[in-house]
Design a protein around this motif. Sequence first.
Motif, PDB file in Angstrom:
ATOM      1  N   MET A   1      -6.654  32.633 -25.478  1.00  0.00           N
ATOM      2  CA  MET A   1      -5.959  33.655 -24.945  1.00  0.00           C
ATOM      3  C   MET A   1      -4.601  33.837 -25.771  1.00  0.00           C
ATOM      4  N   ASP A   2      -4.470  34.844 -25.993  1.00  0.00           N
ATOM      5  CA  ASP A   2      -3.037  35.423 -26.769  1.00  0.00           C
ATOM      6  C   ASP A   2      -2.191  36.037 -25.736  1.00  0.00           C
ATOM      7  N   ILE A   3      -1.306  35.431 -25.263  1.00  0.00           N
ATOM      8  CA  ILE A   3      -0.506  35.945 -24.047  1.00  0.00           C
ATOM      9  C   ILE A   3       0.333  37.169 -24.509  1.00  0.00           C
ATOM     10  N   LYS A   4       0.837  37.148 -25.590  1.00  0.00           N
ATOM     11  CA  LYS A   4       1.564  38.476 -26.182  1.00  0.00           C
ATOM     12  C   LYS A   4       0.757  39.601 -26.168  1.00  0.00           C
ATOM     13  N   HIS A   5      -0.559  39.558 -26.581  1.00  0.00           N
ATOM     14  CA  HIS A   5      -1.592  40.606 -26.396  1.00  0.00           C
ATOM     15  C   HIS A   5      -1.756  41.125 -24.933  1.00  0.00           C
ATOM     16  N   GLU A   6      -2.007  40.010 -24.054  1.00  0.00           N
ATOM     17  CA  GLU A   6      -2.336  40.372 -22.743  1.00  0.00           C
ATOM     18  C   GLU A   6      -1.230  40.984 -22.204  1.00  0.00           C
ATOM     19  N   LEU A   7      -0.195  40.465 -22.265  1.00  0.00           N
ATOM     20  CA  LEU A   7       1.082  41.337 -21.747  1.00  0.00           C
ATOM     21  C   LEU A   7       1.270  42.724 -22.008  1.00  0.00           C
ATOM     22  N   LYS A   8       1.194  42.898 -23.508  1.00  0.00           N
ATOM     23  CA  LYS A   8       1.280  44.159 -23.894  1.00  0.00           C
ATOM     24  C   LYS A   8       0.374  45.252 -23.410  1.00  0.00           C
TER      25      LYS A   8
ATOM     26  N   LEU B   1      12.630  36.687 -24.082  1.00  0.00           N
ATOM     27  CA  LEU B   1      11.250  37.217 -23.835  1.00  0.00           C
ATOM     28  C   LEU B   1      10.506  37.310 -25.309  1.00  0.00           C
ATOM     29  N   TYR B   2      11.044  38.110 -26.176  1.00  0.00           N
ATOM     30  CA  TYR B   2      10.324  38.349 -27.559  1.00  0.00           C
ATOM     31  C   TYR B   2      10.129  36.966 -28.283  1.00  0.00           C
ATOM     32  N   ASN B   3      11.281  35.983 -28.075  1.00  0.00           N
ATOM     33  CA  ASN B   3      11.053  34.860 -28.933  1.00  0.00           C
ATOM     34  C   ASN B   3       9.949  33.760 -28.162  1.00  0.00           C
ATOM     35  N   LYS B   4       9.752  33.928 -27.012  1.00  0.00           N
ATOM     36  CA  LYS B   4       8.773  33.318 -26.173  1.00  0.00           C
ATOM     37  C   LYS B   4       7.497  33.672 -26.408  1.00  0.00           C
ATOM     38  N   LEU B   5       7.105  35.130 -26.575  1.00  0.00           N
ATOM     39  CA  LEU B   5       5.961  35.909 -26.840  1.00  0.00           C
ATOM     40  C   LEU B   5       5.539  35.480 -28.286  1.00  0.00           C
TER      41      LEU B   5
ATOM     42  N   GLY C   1       4.399  32.159 -28.563  1.00  0.00           N
ATOM     43  CA  GLY C   1       3.292  31.703 -27.605  1.00  0.00           C
ATOM     44  C   GLY C   1       3.547  30.713 -26.705  1.00  0.00           C
ATOM     45  N   ASP C   2       4.672  30.475 -26.196  1.00  0.00           N
ATOM     46  CA  ASP C   2       5.475  29.101 -25.774  1.00  0.00           C
ATOM     47  C   ASP C   2       5.857  29.868 -24.460  1.00  0.00           C
ATOM     48  N   CYS C   3       5.244  29.796 -23.319  1.00  0.00           N
ATOM     49  CA  CYS C   3       5.578  30.011 -21.913  1.00  0.00           C
ATOM     50  C   CYS C   3       5.088  29.200 -21.126  1.00  0.00           C
ATOM     51  N   LYS C   4       5.992  28.699 -20.239  1.00  0.00           N
ATOM     52  CA  LYS C   4       5.678  27.522 -19.158  1.00  0.00           C
ATOM     53  C   LYS C   4       5.043  28.424 -18.087  1.00  0.00           C
TER      54      LYS C   4
END
Length: 64
Positions: free
Chosen positions: A1-8, A32-36, A39-42
């Motif tokens: 799963m790509d979190i950045k894509h899902e959130l967008k 937020l941009y750095n985390k996305l 791909g590093d989110c808790k």
Amino acid sequence: MDIKHELKVICAKRDITITRLAELSNQSQTNLYNKLSRGDCKVSELERLAAALDCHISLQFIDN
């Protein structure tokens, strides 16, 4: 799963920018941009983003 894509995708459906999502989740846009980008989110951060978007997250472990 790509979190950045899902959130967008979710942000687009709700007509919210990533910048606005950062504001709603009480963090800087840069943070937020750095985390996305990494791909590093808790999980706690994902929960905060989900709350800001008024949605739920679902995580699962799948045993092969």
